[in-house]
Every structure is written in structure tokens, then in C-alpha cells.
Design a protein around this motif. Structure first.
Motif, PDB file in Angstrom:
ATOM      1  N   PHE A 152       0.870  -1.173   0.000  1.00 48.90           N
ATOM      2  CA  PHE A 152       0.000   0.000   0.000  1.00 48.90           C
ATOM      3  C   PHE A 152       0.909   1.225   0.000  1.00 48.90           C
ATOM      4  CE2 PHE A 152      -1.995   3.448   2.397  1.00 48.90           C
ATOM      5  CZ  PHE A 152      -3.197   3.592   1.723  1.00 48.90           C
ATOM      6  N   TYR A 153       0.594   2.191  -0.847  1.00 47.17           N
ATOM      7  CA  TYR A 153       1.459   3.371  -0.904  1.00 47.17           C
ATOM      8  C   TYR A 153       0.656   4.661  -0.774  1.00 47.17           C
ATOM      9  CZ  TYR A 153       0.054   4.170  -5.805  1.00 47.17           C
ATOM     10  OH  TYR A 153      -0.664   4.405  -6.945  1.00 47.17           O
ATOM     11  N   ILE A 154       1.353   5.665  -0.267  1.00 48.86           N
ATOM     12  CA  ILE A 154       0.841   7.029  -0.230  1.00 48.86           C
ATOM     13  C   ILE A 154       1.826   7.890  -1.012  1.00 48.86           C
ATOM     14  CG2 ILE A 154       0.242   9.024   1.203  1.00 48.86           C
ATOM     15  CD1 ILE A 154      -0.435   7.159   3.455  1.00 48.86           C
ATOM     16  N   ALA A 155       1.327   8.670  -1.923  1.00 49.16           N
ATOM     17  CA  ALA A 155       2.180   9.539  -2.740  1.00 49.16           C
ATOM     18  C   ALA A 155       1.721  10.984  -2.596  1.00 49.16           C
ATOM     19  CB  ALA A 155       2.132   9.113  -4.202  1.00 49.16           C
ATOM     20  N   ARG A 156       2.700  11.880  -2.480  1.00 46.61           N
ATOM     21  CA  ARG A 156       2.423  13.311  -2.405  1.00 46.61           C
ATOM     22  C   ARG A 156       3.327  14.045  -3.403  1.00 46.61           C
ATOM     23  NH1 ARG A 156       2.244  14.190   4.200  1.00 46.61           N
ATOM     24  NH2 ARG A 156       0.236  13.157   4.560  1.00 46.61           N
ATOM     25  N   PRO A 157       2.844  15.129  -3.974  1.00 52.13           N
ATOM     26  CA  PRO A 157       3.656  15.852  -4.964  1.00 52.13           C
ATOM     27  C   PRO A 157       4.787  16.637  -4.310  1.00 52.13           C
ATOM     28  CG  PRO A 157       1.614  17.031  -4.549  1.00 52.13           C
ATOM     29  CD  PRO A 157       1.515  15.751  -3.784  1.00 52.13           C
ATOM     30  N   LEU A 158       5.885  16.728  -5.018  1.00 50.53           N
ATOM     31  CA  LEU A 158       7.017  17.549  -4.588  1.00 50.53           C
ATOM     32  C   LEU A 158       7.267  18.614  -5.649  1.00 50.53           C
ATOM     33  CD1 LEU A 158       9.520  14.863  -3.227  1.00 50.53           C
ATOM     34  CD2 LEU A 158       8.206  16.523  -1.895  1.00 50.53           C
ATOM     35  N   ALA A 159       7.107  19.861  -5.229  1.00 54.96           N
ATOM     36  CA  ALA A 159       7.290  20.990  -6.148  1.00 54.96           C
ATOM     37  C   ALA A 159       8.452  21.851  -5.683  1.00 54.96           C
ATOM     38  CB  ALA A 159       6.006  21.816  -6.229  1.00 54.96           C
ATOM     39  N   ILE A 160       9.016  22.603  -6.608  1.00 55.44           N
ATOM     40  CA  ILE A 160      10.114  23.519  -6.284  1.00 55.44           C
ATOM     41  C   ILE A 160       9.514  24.770  -5.649  1.00 55.44           C
ATOM     42  CG2 ILE A 160      12.052  24.813  -7.207  1.00 55.44           C
ATOM     43  CD1 ILE A 160      12.318  21.794  -7.354  1.00 55.44           C
ATOM     44  N   GLU A 195       7.168  24.211  -9.999  1.00 55.36           N
ATOM     45  CA  GLU A 195       6.912  23.075 -10.877  1.00 55.36           C
ATOM     46  C   GLU A 195       6.974  21.780 -10.066  1.00 55.36           C
ATOM     47  OE1 GLU A 195       8.753  20.968 -14.931  1.00 55.36           O
ATOM     48  OE2 GLU A 195       9.962  22.356 -13.732  1.00 55.36           O
ATOM     49  N   ILE A 196       6.005  20.890 -10.317  1.00 53.73           N
ATOM     50  CA  ILE A 196       6.022  19.575  -9.677  1.00 53.73           C
ATOM     51  C   ILE A 196       6.993  18.693 -10.451  1.00 53.73           C
ATOM     52  CG2 ILE A 196       4.664  17.513  -9.142  1.00 53.73           C
ATOM     53  CD1 ILE A 196       2.232  19.326  -8.815  1.00 53.73           C
ATOM     54  N   VAL A 197       8.043  18.280  -9.773  1.00 56.11           N
ATOM     55  CA  VAL A 197       9.098  17.516 -10.443  1.00 56.11           C
ATOM     56  C   VAL A 197       9.189  16.083  -9.955  1.00 56.11           C
ATOM     57  CG1 VAL A 197      10.465  19.588 -10.905  1.00 56.11           C
ATOM     58  CG2 VAL A 197      10.819  18.304  -8.773  1.00 56.11           C
ATOM     59  N   ALA A 198       8.539  15.781  -8.833  1.00 58.75           N
ATOM     60  CA  ALA A 198       8.673  14.437  -8.253  1.00 58.75           C
ATOM     61  C   ALA A 198       7.462  14.114  -7.396  1.00 58.75           C
ATOM     62  CB  ALA A 198       9.950  14.350  -7.415  1.00 58.75           C
ATOM     63  N   ALA A 199       7.439  12.883  -6.940  1.00 58.20           N
ATOM     64  CA  ALA A 199       6.409  12.428  -6.000  1.00 58.20           C
ATOM     65  C   ALA A 199       7.090  11.746  -4.828  1.00 58.20           C
ATOM     66  CB  ALA A 199       5.443  11.474  -6.676  1.00 58.20           C
ATOM     67  N   GLN A 200       6.714  12.128  -3.649  1.00 59.45           N
ATOM     68  CA  GLN A 200       7.222  11.521  -2.417  1.00 59.45           C
ATOM     69  C   GLN A 200       6.348  10.297  -2.139  1.00 59.45           C
ATOM     70  OE1 GLN A 200       6.629  13.934   1.036  1.00 59.45           O
ATOM     71  NE2 GLN A 200       8.411  13.118   2.126  1.00 59.45           N
ATOM     72  N   ILE A 201       6.936   9.106  -2.241  1.00 62.77           N
ATOM     73  CA  ILE A 201       6.150   7.869  -2.170  1.00 62.77           C
ATOM     74  C   ILE A 201       6.666   6.979  -1.040  1.00 62.77           C
ATOM     75  CG2 ILE A 201       5.375   5.824  -3.412  1.00 62.77           C
ATOM     76  CD1 ILE A 201       5.909   7.324  -6.023  1.00 62.77           C
ATOM     77  N   ILE A 202       5.762   6.604  -0.157  1.00 63.09           N
ATOM     78  CA  ILE A 202       6.070   5.638   0.898  1.00 63.09           C
ATOM     79  C   ILE A 202       5.239   4.385   0.645  1.00 63.09           C
ATOM     80  CG2 ILE A 202       4.331   6.502   2.520  1.00 63.09           C
ATOM     81  CD1 ILE A 202       7.756   5.386   3.658  1.00 63.09           C
TER      82      ILE A 202
END
Length: 299
Positions: A152-160, A195-202
Motif C-alpha cells: 500500500f502506498y501514499i504519494a504526495r507531490p514535490l514541487a520547487i 513546478e512539480i518535479v517528483a512524488a514523495q512515495i512511501i
């Protein structure tokens, strides 16, 4: 067909139907509750770890980076501890050395990373693109199959959000020389502010939790089945004793009376309906005896 069945058989059939319906309904409701509880447990673990990694990132960004940033230009090699993503990833890798967390995963999946270990795979890239297409989307949760098992994962956006981040990610010309020496000038550039460049995923393993939920469900259902079976047996025994056997006695006596045996009595002294039925049969027998005596005298 039901008309041909005896009362005891009909009653047992009714109890069996009620038993099956009760088991199916209770099993369905219980399964739903346990599944929801298991998902909540898994999500709680993921959320706690994700918030912890976010705290590590913020500490690196606000404290560590400011202390080490002046050294980037003069250092012979890049200092990765200045990067929040690096700090969070390293902390989590240390956590994974604990056997309890070895199948937990943390990644800041990036479309164009400086460090290629953060490169998003196809699945992760799709998550990042969803965040980029819908900036108002703050979180994505779902299940994913990995070689290690279902997670099970939770993802959140990572922006500059910080202008200082662009020092290392806008163009190679503005980047610290130590960064170019360590990672080259091909990756991790061209980023823009906000800009959203990545996703923080656990990702946390879910198979064991859901397996435990299924085991719990099977145990409870087995217990309920045994309990229902015992209840049905007790009810069936009580009905047989308090109703069916008494009706059978009245039936047998009525058969004897119908063949002319007027000496027998419908004996049932209870004050319930069956007792009342026995008393009514006795009055009917007396009335029949009187009528037959009057008929014999006339003849």
C-alpha cells in the motif's frame, strides 16, 4: 412438498435457512469491517513514516543545507547531505536495516533527477504526471504489486518552492562545480519554480496485515458457525420437548378416540395453547360420549 413434511422437519428447515442467511450476512459485514480495519492499519503506518520523512526533509532544508551550502563551491566533491531528498532517503535506508521494516520503501520518484537512484519508473512516472496535470491533487493512495509482495502506498507531490533549489537545478552553468563533478551536467536541470518535479512515495507491505484479517475472519466465522449450530440444537431440543412431543401425545390419543377408545384422556395440564387444545379435546370427547349414549338409548 412442504405439506408432506412433519412440523419438526419444517421447523428444522426454517432454522437452517435462518442460520445460512445469518452466517452469510454476518460474514459479509464482518469481512467488510475487517478489511477496512486492515486498510486503516496499513495506511496509518504509511502516513506516520511519510510524515517522519517529511520532517527529515524540512530539517535538512532549513538547518543542514544552510550550514553546508557555502562549502559547495570550494568542496572537491559534492556534499549530498545538503539535499533534502538524499537525507530522507538515507535515513529511511537506515530504518530498513531493521528486519521489521526491510520490506518498507521510500522514494522521491523524480522525472529528471540529479541522482539516478531517484529516477521514477513507469508506474511512478504516471503518478507524477497525475500530480502535474492536477495541481490541486494533494495525495494519491493505492495498492501496487512489487517483487517483494503487494504494498500500500501514499504519494504526495514535490514541487520547487524555494528559489535556492534552482541553484542546483536550473542550468549546469549555475550549478556548483562539485555537483557537476559528482553527477555530471546531463541530469537534474531545467526545473522551474513551483513546478512539480517528483512524488514523495512511501510503500508499506500489506499482505501480512490483510492475511491476518482473513485469518481473524475465518476464526470468527468458525466460532459463529459453532455457536449458531449449538443454538439451533438447543432450540430444536426445547421445541421438541415443549411442543412437538406434546402434540404427538394429543395426536396418539385422538387416534385412539377415533377408533372408539373413550377411556383415554387428553392429559396436558399446562396453561399454554397446547394445554388449552388438550382441554378442548377432552370437552369434545365428553360431548361425543354423551351424544353417543343418548343415541344408543333412543335406539
Amino acid at each position: 412438498m412442504l405439506k408432506k413434511l412433519k412440523i419438526g422437519t419444517k421447523f428444522n428447515l426454517l432454522l437452517t435457512i435462518v442460520f445460512i442467511i445469518s452466517i452469510v450476512l454476518s460474514g459479509t459485514v464482518l469481512s467488510s469491517i475487517l478489511q477496512q480495519r486492515a486498510q486503516t492499519e496499513v495506511a496509518s503506518k504509511a502516513l506516520a513514516l511519510l510524515n517522519t520523512m517529511t520532517a527529515v526533509r524540512q530539517y535538512t532544508q532549513n538547518k543542514v543545507r544552510n550550514l553546508l551550502l557555502p562549502q559547495l563551491e570550494t568542496a572537491s566533491s559534492f556534499i549530498p547531505e545538503t539535499v533534502p531528498a538524499y537525507s530522507a532517503t538515507e535515513v529511511f535506508e537506515n530504518l530498513r536495516k531493521n528486519e521489521q521494516y526491510q520490506n518498507f520503501f521510500y522514494k522521491e520518484a523524480t522525472l529528471n533527477p540529479t541522482n539516478l537512484r531517484d529516477k521514477a519508473d513507469t508506474y511512478e512516472s504516471a503518478i507524477v504526471e497525475r500530480f502535474r496535470k492536477n495541481p490541486s491533487l494533494k495525495e494519491i493512495t493505492d495498492f501496487r504489486d512489487l517483487p517483494e509482495g503487494k504494498v500500500f502506498y501514499i504519494a504526495r507531490p514535490l514541487a520547487i518552492k524555494e528559489q535556492t533549489c534552482l541553484q542546483c537545478h536550473s542550468t549546469p552553468e549555475k550549478a556548483p562545480k562539485s555537483q557537476l563533478v559528482t553527477y555530471g551536467s546531463e541530469n537534474g536541470f531545467g526545473w522551474n519554480l513551483n513546478e512539480i518535479v517528483a512524488a514523495q512515495i512511501i510503500s508499506v507491505p500489506s499482505e501480512e496485515v490483510f492475511s491476518n484479517a482473513r485469518t481473524t475472519w475465518l476464526g470468527i466465522m468458525a466460532s459463529l458457525s459453532v455457536l449458531f449450530a449449538i443454538i439451533i440444537f438447543i432450540i430444536n431440543f426445547l421445541i421438541k420437548k415443549t411442543v412437538i412431543q406434546r402434540i404427538r401425545r394429543i395426536e396418539n390419543i385422538a387416534q385412539r378416540v377415533s377408533t372408539g377408545d373413550m377411556a383415554v384422556e387428553f392429559e396436558d395440564n399446562a396453561n399454554d395453547e397446547i394445554g388449552g387444545l388438550a382441554a378442548a379435546f377432552n370437552r369434545m370427547k365428553y360431548s361425543l360420549t354423551i351424544a353417543m349414549d343418548m343415541l344408543n338409548k333412543q335406539n
